[in-house]
Design a protein around this motif. Structure first.
Motif, PDB file in Angstrom:
ATOM      1  N   GLY A 143      -8.202  -7.317 -54.378  1.00 31.32           N
ATOM      2  CA  GLY A 143      -8.869  -8.095 -55.408  1.00 31.32           C
ATOM      3  C   GLY A 143      -9.590  -7.255 -56.453  1.00 31.32           C
ATOM      4  N   CYS A 144     -10.007  -7.919 -57.550  1.00 31.40           N
ATOM      5  CA  CYS A 144     -10.674  -7.224 -58.653  1.00 31.40           C
ATOM      6  C   CYS A 144     -11.553  -8.200 -59.435  1.00 31.40           C
ATOM      7  CB  CYS A 144      -9.627  -6.639 -59.601  1.00 31.40           C
ATOM      8  SG  CYS A 144     -10.364  -5.824 -61.024  1.00 31.40           S
ATOM      9  N   ARG A 145     -12.764  -7.736 -59.851  1.00 34.29           N
ATOM     10  CA  ARG A 145     -13.701  -8.609 -60.578  1.00 34.29           C
ATOM     11  C   ARG A 145     -13.471  -8.574 -62.087  1.00 34.29           C
ATOM     12  NH1 ARG A 145     -18.554  -4.262 -59.684  1.00 34.29           N
ATOM     13  NH2 ARG A 145     -17.049  -3.521 -58.137  1.00 34.29           N
ATOM     14  N   TYR A 146     -12.601  -7.707 -62.560  1.00 32.02           N
ATOM     15  CA  TYR A 146     -12.435  -7.558 -64.009  1.00 32.02           C
ATOM     16  C   TYR A 146     -11.299  -8.447 -64.528  1.00 32.02           C
ATOM     17  CZ  TYR A 146     -15.640  -3.837 -63.040  1.00 32.02           C
ATOM     18  OH  TYR A 146     -16.754  -3.172 -62.636  1.00 32.02           O
ATOM     19  N   GLN A 147     -11.230  -8.545 -65.838  1.00 34.07           N
ATOM     20  CA  GLN A 147     -10.260  -9.454 -66.476  1.00 34.07           C
ATOM     21  C   GLN A 147      -9.511  -8.750 -67.598  1.00 34.07           C
ATOM     22  OE1 GLN A 147      -9.845 -12.648 -65.422  1.00 34.07           O
ATOM     23  NE2 GLN A 147     -11.459 -12.414 -63.878  1.00 34.07           N
ATOM     24  N   CYS A 148      -8.858  -7.636 -67.312  1.00 38.57           N
ATOM     25  CA  CYS A 148      -8.115  -6.976 -68.384  1.00 38.57           C
ATOM     26  C   CYS A 148      -7.093  -7.983 -68.905  1.00 38.57           C
ATOM     27  CB  CYS A 148      -7.448  -5.709 -67.878  1.00 38.57           C
ATOM     28  SG  CYS A 148      -8.675  -4.538 -67.238  1.00 38.57           S
ATOM     29  N   SER A 149      -6.958  -8.036 -70.214  1.00 39.83           N
ATOM     30  CA  SER A 149      -6.232  -9.174 -70.807  1.00 39.83           C
ATOM     31  C   SER A 149      -4.737  -9.172 -70.523  1.00 39.83           C
ATOM     32  CB  SER A 149      -6.473  -9.204 -72.315  1.00 39.83           C
ATOM     33  OG  SER A 149      -6.024  -7.995 -72.902  1.00 39.83           O
ATOM     34  N   PHE A 150      -4.156  -8.063 -70.071  1.00 40.35           N
ATOM     35  CA  PHE A 150      -2.718  -8.014 -69.778  1.00 40.35           C
ATOM     36  C   PHE A 150      -2.431  -8.195 -68.285  1.00 40.35           C
ATOM     37  CE2 PHE A 150      -4.633  -3.797 -69.682  1.00 40.35           C
ATOM     38  CZ  PHE A 150      -4.321  -3.387 -68.394  1.00 40.35           C
ATOM     39  N   CYS A 151      -3.482  -8.281 -67.475  1.00 39.22           N
ATOM     40  CA  CYS A 151      -3.301  -8.143 -66.025  1.00 39.22           C
ATOM     41  C   CYS A 151      -3.316  -9.486 -65.296  1.00 39.22           C
ATOM     42  CB  CYS A 151      -4.416  -7.263 -65.468  1.00 39.22           C
ATOM     43  SG  CYS A 151      -4.292  -7.057 -63.682  1.00 39.22           S
ATOM     44  N   ILE A 152      -2.312  -9.703 -64.474  1.00 35.03           N
ATOM     45  CA  ILE A 152      -2.226 -10.937 -63.691  1.00 35.03           C
ATOM     46  C   ILE A 152      -2.702 -10.676 -62.255  1.00 35.03           C
ATOM     47  CG2 ILE A 152       0.107 -10.685 -62.749  1.00 35.03           C
ATOM     48  CD1 ILE A 152      -1.277 -13.893 -64.354  1.00 35.03           C
ATOM     49  N   THR A 153      -2.805  -9.401 -61.891  1.00 34.45           N
ATOM     50  CA  THR A 153      -3.164  -9.060 -60.505  1.00 34.45           C
ATOM     51  C   THR A 153      -4.506  -9.657 -60.114  1.00 34.45           C
ATOM     52  OG1 THR A 153      -2.027  -6.982 -60.917  1.00 34.45           O
ATOM     53  CG2 THR A 153      -3.337  -7.122 -58.905  1.00 34.45           C
ATOM     54  N   THR A 154      -5.448  -9.583 -61.048  1.00 31.59           N
ATOM     55  CA  THR A 154      -6.790 -10.081 -60.721  1.00 31.59           C
ATOM     56  C   THR A 154      -6.734 -11.570 -60.369  1.00 31.59           C
ATOM     57  OG1 THR A 154      -9.027 -10.190 -61.557  1.00 31.59           O
ATOM     58  CG2 THR A 154      -7.268 -10.471 -63.160  1.00 31.59           C
ATOM     59  N   ARG A 155      -5.829 -12.310 -61.011  1.00 32.86           N
ATOM     60  CA  ARG A 155      -5.676 -13.737 -60.680  1.00 32.86           C
ATOM     61  C   ARG A 155      -4.913 -13.903 -59.363  1.00 32.86           C
ATOM     62  NH1 ARG A 155      -2.557 -17.258 -64.580  1.00 32.86           N
ATOM     63  NH2 ARG A 155      -2.254 -18.490 -62.665  1.00 32.86           N
ATOM     64  N   GLY A 187      -5.867   0.443 -53.207  1.00 33.34           N
ATOM     65  CA  GLY A 187      -6.475  -0.874 -53.375  1.00 33.34           C
ATOM     66  C   GLY A 187      -6.163  -1.362 -54.781  1.00 33.34           C
ATOM     67  N   VAL A 188      -6.572  -2.595 -55.083  1.00 34.14           N
ATOM     68  CA  VAL A 188      -6.386  -3.111 -56.440  1.00 34.14           C
ATOM     69  C   VAL A 188      -7.410  -2.432 -57.345  1.00 34.14           C
ATOM     70  CG1 VAL A 188      -6.540  -5.134 -57.921  1.00 34.14           C
ATOM     71  CG2 VAL A 188      -5.497  -5.325 -55.667  1.00 34.14           C
ATOM     72  N   HIS A 189      -8.650  -2.374 -56.896  1.00 33.49           N
ATOM     73  CA  HIS A 189      -9.724  -1.700 -57.630  1.00 33.49           C
ATOM     74  C   HIS A 189     -10.452  -0.792 -56.640  1.00 33.49           C
ATOM     75  CE1 HIS A 189     -12.702  -0.727 -60.462  1.00 33.49           C
ATOM     76  NE2 HIS A 189     -13.646  -1.482 -59.980  1.00 33.49           N
ATOM     77  N   VAL A 222      -7.005   4.817 -59.385  1.00 33.17           N
ATOM     78  CA  VAL A 222      -8.447   4.516 -59.416  1.00 33.17           C
ATOM     79  C   VAL A 222      -8.819   4.179 -60.859  1.00 33.17           C
ATOM     80  CG1 VAL A 222     -10.774   5.418 -59.017  1.00 33.17           C
ATOM     81  CG2 VAL A 222      -8.909   6.157 -57.546  1.00 33.17           C
ATOM     82  N   GLU A 223      -9.318   2.974 -61.117  1.00 33.99           N
ATOM     83  CA  GLU A 223      -9.739   2.639 -62.481  1.00 33.99           C
ATOM     84  C   GLU A 223     -10.833   3.615 -62.903  1.00 33.99           C
ATOM     85  OE1 GLU A 223      -7.166  -0.756 -63.132  1.00 33.99           O
ATOM     86  OE2 GLU A 223      -8.164   0.774 -64.346  1.00 33.99           O
ATOM     87  N   PRO A 224     -10.787   4.062 -64.174  1.00 36.39           N
ATOM     88  CA  PRO A 224     -11.711   5.130 -64.627  1.00 36.39           C
ATOM     89  C   PRO A 224     -13.132   4.668 -64.923  1.00 36.39           C
ATOM     90  CG  PRO A 224     -10.287   4.443 -66.439  1.00 36.39           C
ATOM     91  CD  PRO A 224      -9.830   3.669 -65.230  1.00 36.39           C
ATOM     92  N   TRP A 225     -13.698   3.863 -64.072  1.00 33.64           N
ATOM     93  CA  TRP A 225     -15.110   3.513 -64.214  1.00 33.64           C
ATOM     94  C   TRP A 225     -15.660   3.124 -62.836  1.00 33.64           C
ATOM     95  CZ3 TRP A 225     -11.398   0.149 -66.517  1.00 33.64           C
ATOM     96  CH2 TRP A 225     -11.215  -1.060 -65.858  1.00 33.64           C
ATOM     97  N   GLY A 226     -16.971   3.150 -62.746  1.00 34.66           N
ATOM     98  CA  GLY A 226     -17.641   2.710 -61.517  1.00 34.66           C
ATOM     99  C   GLY A 226     -17.445   3.640 -60.328  1.00 34.66           C
ATOM    100  N   ALA A 260      -9.597  -5.689 -73.177  1.00 28.66           N
ATOM    101  CA  ALA A 260     -10.799  -5.940 -72.356  1.00 28.66           C
ATOM    102  C   ALA A 260     -10.974  -4.875 -71.281  1.00 28.66           C
ATOM    103  CB  ALA A 260     -10.715  -7.341 -71.730  1.00 28.66           C
ATOM    104  N   ARG A 261     -10.663  -3.615 -71.656  1.00 30.49           N
ATOM    105  CA  ARG A 261     -10.844  -2.509 -70.708  1.00 30.49           C
ATOM    106  C   ARG A 261     -12.288  -2.046 -70.718  1.00 30.49           C
ATOM    107  NH1 ARG A 261      -7.699  -1.326 -66.743  1.00 30.49           N
ATOM    108  NH2 ARG A 261      -7.696   0.938 -66.987  1.00 30.49           N
ATOM    109  N   ARG A 262     -12.794  -1.669 -69.512  1.00 34.41           N
ATOM    110  CA  ARG A 262     -14.205  -1.251 -69.406  1.00 34.41           C
ATOM    111  C   ARG A 262     -14.442   0.170 -69.887  1.00 34.41           C
ATOM    112  NH1 ARG A 262     -18.025  -3.718 -65.902  1.00 34.41           N
ATOM    113  NH2 ARG A 262     -19.060  -1.811 -66.481  1.00 34.41           N
TER     114      ARG A 262
END
Ligand code: SF4
Length: 442
Positions: A143-155, A187-189, A222-226, A260-262
């Motif tokens: 799972g992931c708490r973010y909403q990058c505008s191209f990504c369906i994985t978070t949904r 992981g996803v995030h 690994v997403e480049p934040w957090g 909508a990238r962080r």
């Protein structure tokens, strides 16, 4: 019972499949390979693009044709997003993503599967090695708490949830007992590991390095934040591999904003600077989307310049395709296909140059390589191949010694350039090396 497992998509899907394989074996099942008979088919689907959903359906139909009397269980992101479409395919059981970690007991109960734990042989990595895999993907979170505008994985995969450190270490212990030398924590995030449990990725890595014997620990994307505190200090342990895959997606801030990238370019550059200062000879690779809606020539030029300035070790290049259900799919100014193709070619050329430059910097060094087999299949043992800690592929002249699944010091002697071939394989480069010490037969 004979079980045929199959997956498409990401490493997380692969890790889940490996987990199901061990769980079925622990219940006395035999895992069937390609072309072998099966009583149960289990498919882990993907929905990252509309094409991936189409391929998931195609895989399911093929396996149903090959095993007409087998029962069918389907899970994965296509199930979460397109359940009605898959329902039409006559499957016996659909396991949504939120329940997929318990797929085996759910299937056992729902389908009254005649499983015999007493008949179980030691679950092993046989299935993994049978697939020529010396490294195992280990799922750490979903799972992931973010909403990058191209990504369906978070949904498709929902909110962040982490496996416990103890459970992950137990799984790794089992893999080590089965002879696996390297695990990839995925992981996803991944950087969000522990956001739901109070733990952190640093705590997890510390525990894996301290409490398990696994020879090599690698991180998946690994997403480049957090990234948590103490993260960089962990790389002082040589068992933590010096490679980081940090998805950038674009080198233009205006475009990153629409995605909508962080992480914007300045933060990314700072992160890379910190990483390189902390980890010697760190390979940094990335994901880039070509042709995101509205991508102007100026934004494209910014992306090329930024990517070159960072000097990545390699690039994973994706041509943007609208994914129904994402914000980006509704955006105006979708980029024409021929423009995407032209930009994709340009970026592949840059990718080859950057990779070749990074490979050339390895010349003369001695690096530990996990040998994974022979480039031209078993029987040709003059040359075997494997990966360095930086995840660089090396062809090793072993002079006939069988070194599969062994970690040996290799002196890097050359960069081999392979031109594009008749099979349309793009040109590429690879390292060539020789064992740096005499090989002691095992
Ligand atoms: S952070 Fe990654 S998984 Fe999460 S929404 Fe963005 S691209 Fe998707």
């Amino acid at each position: 019972m004979r079980v045929r497992l199959s997956t498409l998509g990401c490493r997380l899907n692969e890790a889940e499949l490996a987990g199901w394989s061990r769980a079925f074996e622990a219940r006395g099942c035999r895992i069937s390979g390609e072309g072998e008979a099966a009583d149960l088919i289990v498919v882990n689907t993907c929905a990252v693009t509309a094409e991936a959903v189409r391929k998931s359906r195609k895989l399911l139909r093929r396996l149903q044709r090959e095993h007409p009397r087998a029962r069918t269980v389907v899970s994965g992101c296509a199930v979460s997003l397109e359940q009605e479409q898959l329902g039409e395919l006559g499957v016996d059981l659909v396991v949504p993503n939120r329940d997929k970690d318990r797929l085996v007991p759910i299937a056992q109960q729902a389908l009254a599967l005649p499983l015999m734990p007493e008949a179980a042989t030691e679950p092993g990595a046989a299935a993994l090695f049978a697939r020529g895999r010396q490294r195992a993907f280990v799922k750490i979170q979903d799972g992931c708490r973010y909403q990058c505008s191209f990504c369906i994985t978070t949904r498709a995969r929902g909110a962040e949830r982490s496996r416990s450190i103890a459970e992950i270490c137990r799984e790794i212990d089992q893999l080590v007992a089965d002879g696996v030398q390297e695990v990839v924590l995925t992981g996803v995030h991944a950087a969000g590991y522990g956001s739901d449990s109070g733990a952190s990725l640093s705590e997890l890595l510390t525990a894996v390095l301290a409490d398990t014997e696994v020879a090599r620990v690698r991180l998946g994307s690994v997403e480049p934040w957090g990234l948590p505190e103490r993260f960089w200090a962990l790389f002082e342990n040589p068992r933590l591999m010096s490679h980081l895959h940090l998805p950038l997606q674009s080198g233009a801030d205006s475009l990153l904003k629409r995605m909508a990238r962080r992480c914007k370019t300045a933060e990314f550059a700072r992160l890379v600077e910190t990483a390189r200062a902390a980890v010697p000879n760190l390979t940094i690779t990335t994901d880039l989307i070509v042709g995101f809606p509205g991508e102007s020539d100026a934004e494209w030029a910014q992306t090329l310049a930024f990517v070159e300035a960072i000097g990545f070790g390699d690039l994973h290049i994706f041509s943007y395709s609208p994914r129904p259900g994402t914000a980006a799919a509704e955006m105006p100014n979708q980029v024409p296909a021929e423009v995407k193709r032209a930009r994709g070619r340009e970026l592949h050329v840059l990718a080859r140059q950057l990779k070749r430059t990074w490979l050339a910097r390895q010349l003369g060094s001695v690096q530990s390589v996990l040998i994974e087999g022979s480039p031209s299949g078993p029987g040709n043992r003059e040359n075997q191949f494997g990966y360095t800690p930086g995840y660089l592929s090396v062809r090793v002249a072993t002079g006939g010694a069988e070194l599969n699944n062994r970690i040996i010091p290799v002196r890097i002697e050359q960069v081999l350039d392979r031109p594009a071939d008749a099979l349309d394989q793009p040109a590429d480069s690879q390292l060539l090396g020789r064992p740096a010490e005499a090989i002691n037969p095992i």
